[in-house]
Design a protein around this motif. Structure first.
Motif, PDB file in Angstrom:
ATOM      1  N   GLU A   1       0.797  -1.214   0.000  1.00  0.00           N
ATOM      2  CA  GLU A   1       0.000   0.000   0.000  1.00  0.00           C
ATOM      3  C   GLU A   1       0.836   1.273   0.000  1.00  0.00           C
ATOM      4  OE1 GLU A   1      -3.413   0.007   2.298  1.00  0.00           O
ATOM      5  OE2 GLU A   1      -4.015  -1.633   0.990  1.00  0.00           O
ATOM      6  N   SER A   2       1.958   1.258   0.741  1.00  0.00           N
ATOM      7  CA  SER A   2       2.741   2.476   0.776  1.00  0.00           C
ATOM      8  C   SER A   2       4.131   2.178   0.228  1.00  0.00           C
ATOM      9  CB  SER A   2       2.850   2.973   2.220  1.00  0.00           C
ATOM     10  OG  SER A   2       3.770   2.171   2.887  1.00  0.00           O
ATOM     11  N   SER A   3       4.871   3.243  -0.081  1.00  0.00           N
ATOM     12  CA  SER A   3       6.188   3.004  -0.647  1.00  0.00           C
ATOM     13  C   SER A   3       7.246   2.892   0.450  1.00  0.00           C
ATOM     14  CB  SER A   3       6.526   4.112  -1.619  1.00  0.00           C
ATOM     15  OG  SER A   3       6.396   5.324  -0.925  1.00  0.00           O
ATOM     16  N   THR A   4       6.857   3.109   1.730  1.00  0.00           N
ATOM     17  CA  THR A   4       7.854   2.984   2.791  1.00  0.00           C
ATOM     18  C   THR A   4       8.261   1.515   2.916  1.00  0.00           C
ATOM     19  OG1 THR A   4       6.050   2.834   4.349  1.00  0.00           O
ATOM     20  CG2 THR A   4       7.161   4.951   4.216  1.00  0.00           C
ATOM     21  N   PRO A   5       9.591   1.250   3.114  1.00  0.00           N
ATOM     22  CA  PRO A   5      10.015  -0.152   3.148  1.00  0.00           C
ATOM     23  C   PRO A   5       9.405  -0.890   4.337  1.00  0.00           C
ATOM     24  CG  PRO A   5      11.837   1.346   3.642  1.00  0.00           C
ATOM     25  CD  PRO A   5      10.664   2.196   3.322  1.00  0.00           C
ATOM     26  N   ILE A   6       9.204  -2.180   4.138  1.00  0.00           N
ATOM     27  CA  ILE A   6       8.660  -3.003   5.217  1.00  0.00           C
ATOM     28  C   ILE A   6       9.813  -3.428   6.116  1.00  0.00           C
ATOM     29  CG2 ILE A   6       7.614  -5.235   5.716  1.00  0.00           C
ATOM     30  CD1 ILE A   6       6.000  -4.933   3.208  1.00  0.00           C
ATOM     31  N   LYS A   7       9.624  -3.225   7.427  1.00  0.00           N
ATOM     32  CA  LYS A   7      10.685  -3.603   8.363  1.00  0.00           C
ATOM     33  C   LYS A   7      10.425  -5.019   8.841  1.00  0.00           C
ATOM     34  CE  LYS A   7      10.148   0.147  10.954  1.00  0.00           C
ATOM     35  NZ  LYS A   7      10.206   0.898  12.192  1.00  0.00           N
ATOM     36  N   ILE A   8      11.398  -5.901   8.561  1.00  0.00           N
ATOM     37  CA  ILE A   8      11.222  -7.286   8.962  1.00  0.00           C
ATOM     38  C   ILE A   8      12.306  -7.670   9.963  1.00  0.00           C
ATOM     39  CG2 ILE A   8      11.221  -9.687   8.148  1.00  0.00           C
ATOM     40  CD1 ILE A   8      10.023  -8.747   5.584  1.00  0.00           C
ATOM     41  N   LEU A   9      11.901  -8.309  11.037  1.00  0.00           N
ATOM     42  CA  LEU A   9      12.887  -8.833  11.983  1.00  0.00           C
ATOM     43  C   LEU A   9      13.037 -10.335  11.712  1.00  0.00           C
ATOM     44  CD1 LEU A   9      14.698  -8.580  14.504  1.00  0.00           C
ATOM     45  CD2 LEU A   9      12.670  -8.951  15.917  1.00  0.00           C
ATOM     46  N   VAL A  10      14.252 -10.717  11.332  1.00  0.00           N
ATOM     47  CA  VAL A  10      14.531 -12.130  11.071  1.00  0.00           C
ATOM     48  C   VAL A  10      15.142 -12.715  12.339  1.00  0.00           C
ATOM     49  CG1 VAL A  10      15.930 -13.730   9.709  1.00  0.00           C
ATOM     50  CG2 VAL A  10      14.925 -11.704   8.624  1.00  0.00           C
ATOM     51  N   VAL A  11      14.516 -13.778  12.850  1.00  0.00           N
ATOM     52  CA  VAL A  11      15.060 -14.396  14.068  1.00  0.00           C
ATOM     53  C   VAL A  11      15.536 -15.796  13.686  1.00  0.00           C
ATOM     54  CG1 VAL A  11      14.633 -14.864  16.503  1.00  0.00           C
ATOM     55  CG2 VAL A  11      13.262 -13.132  15.302  1.00  0.00           C
ATOM     56  N   ASP A  12      16.834 -15.990  13.598  1.00  0.00           N
ATOM     57  CA  ASP A  12      17.397 -17.266  13.137  1.00  0.00           C
ATOM     58  C   ASP A  12      18.843 -17.335  13.612  1.00  0.00           C
ATOM     59  OD1 ASP A  12      18.170 -19.536  11.581  1.00  0.00           O
ATOM     60  OD2 ASP A  12      16.515 -19.065  10.204  1.00  0.00           O
ATOM     61  N   ASP A  13      19.290 -18.530  13.998  1.00  0.00           N
ATOM     62  CA  ASP A  13      20.668 -18.623  14.490  1.00  0.00           C
ATOM     63  C   ASP A  13      21.610 -19.192  13.427  1.00  0.00           C
ATOM     64  OD1 ASP A  13      19.328 -21.048  14.658  1.00  0.00           O
ATOM     65  OD2 ASP A  13      20.760 -21.833  16.135  1.00  0.00           O
ATOM     66  N   THR A  14      21.105 -19.452  12.203  1.00  0.00           N
ATOM     67  CA  THR A  14      21.968 -20.034  11.166  1.00  0.00           C
ATOM     68  C   THR A  14      22.314 -18.982  10.117  1.00  0.00           C
ATOM     69  OG1 THR A  14      20.628 -21.993  11.485  1.00  0.00           O
ATOM     70  CG2 THR A  14      22.155 -22.046   9.620  1.00  0.00           C
ATOM     71  N   PRO A  15      23.612 -18.590  10.043  1.00  0.00           N
ATOM     72  CA  PRO A  15      23.993 -17.510   9.126  1.00  0.00           C
ATOM     73  C   PRO A  15      23.566 -17.775   7.685  1.00  0.00           C
ATOM     74  CG  PRO A  15      25.809 -18.054  10.597  1.00  0.00           C
ATOM     75  CD  PRO A  15      24.753 -19.057  10.871  1.00  0.00           C
ATOM     76  N   ALA A  16      23.620 -19.048   7.231  1.00  0.00           N
ATOM     77  CA  ALA A  16      23.273 -19.337   5.831  1.00  0.00           C
ATOM     78  C   ALA A  16      21.805 -18.975   5.568  1.00  0.00           C
ATOM     79  CB  ALA A  16      23.521 -20.815   5.531  1.00  0.00           C
ATOM     80  N   ASN A  17      20.927 -19.288   6.531  1.00  0.00           N
ATOM     81  CA  ASN A  17      19.493 -18.961   6.369  1.00  0.00           C
ATOM     82  C   ASN A  17      19.293 -17.452   6.291  1.00  0.00           C
ATOM     83  OD1 ASN A  17      18.856 -21.605   6.512  1.00  0.00           O
ATOM     84  ND2 ASN A  17      18.253 -21.566   8.684  1.00  0.00           N
ATOM     85  N   ILE A  18      20.033 -16.753   7.163  1.00  0.00           N
ATOM     86  CA  ILE A  18      19.896 -15.281   7.201  1.00  0.00           C
ATOM     87  C   ILE A  18      20.331 -14.696   5.855  1.00  0.00           C
ATOM     88  CG2 ILE A  18      20.718 -13.179   8.357  1.00  0.00           C
ATOM     89  CD1 ILE A  18      21.102 -14.958  10.882  1.00  0.00           C
ATOM     90  N   ASP A  19      21.432 -15.237   5.312  1.00  0.00           N
ATOM     91  CA  ASP A  19      21.919 -14.760   4.009  1.00  0.00           C
ATOM     92  C   ASP A  19      20.871 -14.905   2.929  1.00  0.00           C
ATOM     93  OD1 ASP A  19      24.288 -13.902   4.795  1.00  0.00           O
ATOM     94  OD2 ASP A  19      25.472 -15.643   4.122  1.00  0.00           O
ATOM     95  N   ILE A  20      20.249 -16.086   2.894  1.00  0.00           N
ATOM     96  CA  ILE A  20      19.229 -16.324   1.850  1.00  0.00           C
ATOM     97  C   ILE A  20      18.082 -15.323   1.990  1.00  0.00           C
ATOM     98  CG2 ILE A  20      17.537 -17.979   0.921  1.00  0.00           C
ATOM     99  CD1 ILE A  20      19.392 -20.209   1.822  1.00  0.00           C
ATOM    100  N   LEU A  21      17.685 -15.069   3.242  1.00  0.00           N
ATOM    101  CA  LEU A  21      16.559 -14.137   3.429  1.00  0.00           C
ATOM    102  C   LEU A  21      16.944 -12.729   2.978  1.00  0.00           C
ATOM    103  CD1 LEU A  21      15.077 -15.444   6.768  1.00  0.00           C
ATOM    104  CD2 LEU A  21      13.954 -15.401   4.542  1.00  0.00           C
TER     105      LEU A  21
END
Ligand SMILES: Nc1ncnc2c1ncn2[C@@H]1O[C@H](COP(=O)(O)OP(=O)(O)OP(=O)(O)O)[C@@H](O)[C@H]1O
Ligand SMILES: [Mg+2]
Length: 374
Positions: free
Chosen positions: A6-26
């Motif tokens: 709806e708006s052009s402001t970026p969506i702020k997402i908090l990623v909670v994960d302890d595996t760096p590879a998963n965080i990278d993909i996200l």
């Protein structure tokens, strides 16, 4: 495909994960879609960070050191400040029972790893949309419930103010019906006068309520005419001079010459009526009321200044609210419902004008309004 909807402001997402590879993909998946990502590597970390980041959505792994994702989600949902943030579980746990626990812990969705990037984006977009709609709905509900409370309050006060004159009309007319022929002509006339005056009060209140309801529903239409505001003031002052003389109050005018300007004479007349009657009502006998008309740049300023009790600072917020009767009481037993100033302010607003009050306790009050000259 951009995730923000709806708006052009970026969506702020908090990623909670302890595996760096998963965080990278996200990061690779979501940053190109216009999302801003923050990372927490444990449940505790997420709970500490969340109020600072205020994310629009949380992507939550389940198996982590310390408290697991389910417990993290439960705690987020228990806290009033975080319970409305949508939580999507993103986990390798793919058994039906795991998914069910995820939903019962408060998650809005459950995605199993390995995930498809488009699917994650589509689900995030949908949940952000739903959350935005939910927030709007809650805001509207809040506004509606406040309006409903105001309406009930006004209704209560209006019925209370209508009941008093109605009770005297009933009492006196009943007496006239049953014993009227035994009364002397003078007494009968006095009773009829009381009935007449009580019904006049009721009519004034009903008219004010109608005025207010027309204004509140946004249906107030002004009949603008090019007229002389000075002449209108003189006419109204003549009208109330009689009332003022009854309290030995002097109405003094100081009116600058002014070209004709465009306003609704009936509505501005009503504003003047209320300011003049207020000044006369709340001022002790023997004092003076100054009425002035000035030109200030491209605006006309009308002011009514009295030498009455003034209006206490702490009461001024209530002044323009419907039924906002304050501690200053009429000095000659006059009546009033507390609608006059609420209506006057709306009339001035409708003229794109401004209403002001300046008051010093014990010294007097000056009400003024400005409307554009053109
Ligand atoms: N000039 C004034 N001096 C002191 N108090 C005032 C003055 N004008 C208004 N007030 C206070 O503000 C309240 C609200 O005024 P408002 O004109 O809305 O109502 P009202 O005069 O009591 O009734 P209504 O105008 O509906 O007949 C008054 O009841 C009074 O307590
Ligand atoms: Mg009034």
């Amino acid at each position: 495909m951009n995730v923000p909807t709806e708006s052009s402001t970026p969506i702020k997402i908090l990623v909670v994960d302890d595996t760096p590879a998963n965080i990278d993909i996200l990061f690779q998946t979501l940053e190109p879609e216009g999302c801003t990502l923050s990372v927490a590597t444990s449940g505790e970390d997420a709970l500490n960070l969340v109020s600072e980041i205020q994310p629009d959505l949380i992507l939550l792994d389940i198996m982590m050191p310390g408290i697991d994702g389910y417990e993290t989600c439960r705690r987020l949902k228990e806290d009033e400040s975080t319970c409305n943030i949508p939580v999507i579980f993103l986990t390798a746990k793919n058994q039906t029972k795991d998914i069910v626990i995820g939903f019962s812990a408060g998650g809005v969705d459950y995605i199993t790893k390995p995930f498809r990037q488009e699917e994650v984006c589509a689900r995030i977009r949908k949940h952000i949309q739903l959350q935005t709609l939910k927030n709007k709905l809650e805001e509207q509900n809040q506004t509606l419930s406040e309006l409903n409370e105001t309406k009930n309050r006004l209704l209560g006060m209006a019925s209370h103010d209508l009941r008093n004159p109605l009770t005297s009309i009933q009492g006196y007319s009943k007496f006239l019906l049953s014993k009227g022929d035994q009364l002397k002509e003078g007494a009968r006339k006095e009773f009829l006068e009381i009935i007449h005056s009580a019904s006049g009060n009721m009519l004034a209140l009903v008219n004010d309520l109608l005025n207010l309801s027309v204004i509140e529903s946004g249906k107030l239409t002004l009949s603008l005419k090019s007229s002389s505001i000075g002449e209108l003031i003189e006419e109204r002052v003549r009208l109330y001079d009689y009332m003022a003389q009854g309290k030995n109050i002097k109405l003094l005018t100081s009116l600058e010459d002014m070209p004709e300007c465009s306003f609704d004479p009936q509505r501005i007349g009503q504003v003047l009526d209320n300011l003049l009657t207020n000044a006369i009502k709340f001022t002790p006998p023997g004092s003076k009321i100054h009425i002035s008309l000035k030109r200030i740049n491209k605006r006309v300023q009308v002011s009514v200044r009295d030498e009455g009790p003034g209006i206490k600072e702490e009461e001024r917020d209530k002044l323009f609210l419907p039924f906002g009767k304050l501690s200053s009481k009429p000095t000659g037993g006059e009546g009033g419902t507390g609608l006059g100033l609420a209506i006057a302010k709306k009339m001035i607003d409708a003229h794109h004008g401004k209403m002001k009050v300046h008051s010093e306790t014990g010294k007097g009050t000056e009400f003024s309004f400005e409307i554009p000259l053109d």
